[in-house]
Scaffold this motif. Structure first.
Motif, mmCIF file in Angstrom:
data_model
loop_
_atom_site.group_PDB
_atom_site.id
_atom_site.type_symbol
_atom_site.label_atom_id
_atom_site.label_comp_id
_atom_site.label_asym_id
_atom_site.label_seq_id
_atom_site.Cartn_x
_atom_site.Cartn_y
_atom_site.Cartn_z
ATOM 1 N N GLY A 75 0.672 -1.089 0.137
ATOM 2 C CA GLY A 75 0.064 -0.133 0.054
ATOM 3 C C GLY A 75 0.755 1.212 -0.009
ATOM 4 N N MET A 80 -2.762 0.596 3.800
ATOM 5 C CA MET A 80 -2.533 -0.974 3.309
ATOM 6 C C MET A 80 -3.745 -0.917 2.119
ATOM 7 N N PHE A 81 -3.268 -1.695 0.917
ATOM 8 C CA PHE A 81 -4.427 -1.795 -0.112
ATOM 9 C C PHE A 81 -5.385 -2.285 0.890
ATOM 10 N N SER A 83 -7.757 -0.546 2.352
ATOM 11 C CA SER A 83 -8.128 0.488 3.341
ATOM 12 C C SER A 83 -9.215 1.206 2.790
ATOM 13 N N VAL A 88 -6.176 6.527 3.628
ATOM 14 C CA VAL A 88 -5.264 7.180 2.738
ATOM 15 C C VAL A 88 -4.978 8.593 2.884
ATOM 16 N N SER A 188 -0.620 -8.527 -5.058
ATOM 17 C CA SER A 188 -0.327 -7.048 -5.839
ATOM 18 C C SER A 188 0.717 -7.188 -7.094
ATOM 19 N N GLY A 206 -0.527 -2.150 -7.240
ATOM 20 C CA GLY A 206 -1.737 -2.293 -6.612
ATOM 21 C C GLY A 206 -2.480 -3.588 -6.863
#
Length: 218
Positions: A75, A80-81, A83, A88, A188, A206
């Motif tokens: 992330g 973190m991806f 979220s 962010v 990812s 991502g």
């Protein structure tokens, strides 16, 4: 078209590219905040999601001095991806505009205000109310493993030997996308885009399928 917690962080630059099927692209993202305070000398690079991510811009320079290790396969700093958008914003630690999806769960970007009319340097894709991707155009940011905007394809291949899947760019003759897998075995991926001369012009990182979209959120 086909589409191929809570801590202050890195700061002011403007933003990056790529692909999702819906509302806006990173170039549409706008913000009104002022630049963040420059990082103190010797600020430590974060090592865990709970670590503090220091601001990264250096006022008065064309390329901000960014903190390596902030953009990762996991992330962006503590965000973190997977979220939500608020995490962010808190990880960035500065204004990311007021963009919202055109429909519930739609794709959109959070982005600082573009600098100098050059378009975005960095942008954060949100889809399904989750943070799913980071887009980069600024050569001051380093991708996991060392790749940067401005490098040659040969340089990328040396850094990520054995982990690259190359494909022709969907729109640019002679250009390519170089997709790099996560060495940790996560889902990812890191995608570099080159121009026709083989130079990296942008990269994104991502979760699939969003990391493989080629038109951003459009």
């Amino acid at each position: 078209m086909r589409r191929l917690t809570a801590l202050p962080a890195i700061a002011m630059l403007s933003l990056a590219l790529a692909a999702c099927q819906r509302d806006a692209s990173p170039d549409d993202a706008q913000a009104t905040g002022s630049p963040a305070t420059p990082a103190a000398a010797g600020a430590a690079t974060p090592q865990t999601p709970d670590a503090r991510v220091p601001p990264a811009n250096a006022r008065g320079t064309n390329v901000p001095q960014v903190v390596d290790g902030t953009v990762t396969f996991g992330g962006f700093g503590p965000a973190m991806f997977g979220s939500d958008a608020e995490q962010v914003r808190m990880a960035w630690g500065n204004d990311l505009g007021d963009a919202t999806p055109s429909e519930p769960g739609g794709c959109y970007y959070l982005a600082p205000q573009p600098l100098g009319g050059r378009g975005y340097d960095i942008a954060f894709m949100i889809e399904g109310d989750r943070f799913v991707r980071t887009d980069i155009r600024n050569p001051g940011y380093t991708a996991p493993g060392g790749g940067k905007v401005g490098m040659t394809r040969d340089g990328i291949e040396r850094l990520y030997a054995g982990r690259i899947e190359a494909a022709p760019h969907k729109y640019v003759d002679g250009a390519q996308t170089l997709r790099v897998t996560d060495p940790g075995g996560g889902e990812s991926a890191l995608v570099f885009e080159t121009d026709g001369g083989g130079q990296v012009t942008a990269w994104r990182i991502g979760l699939p399928p969003q990391v493989d979209y080629v038109e951003g959120c459009s």
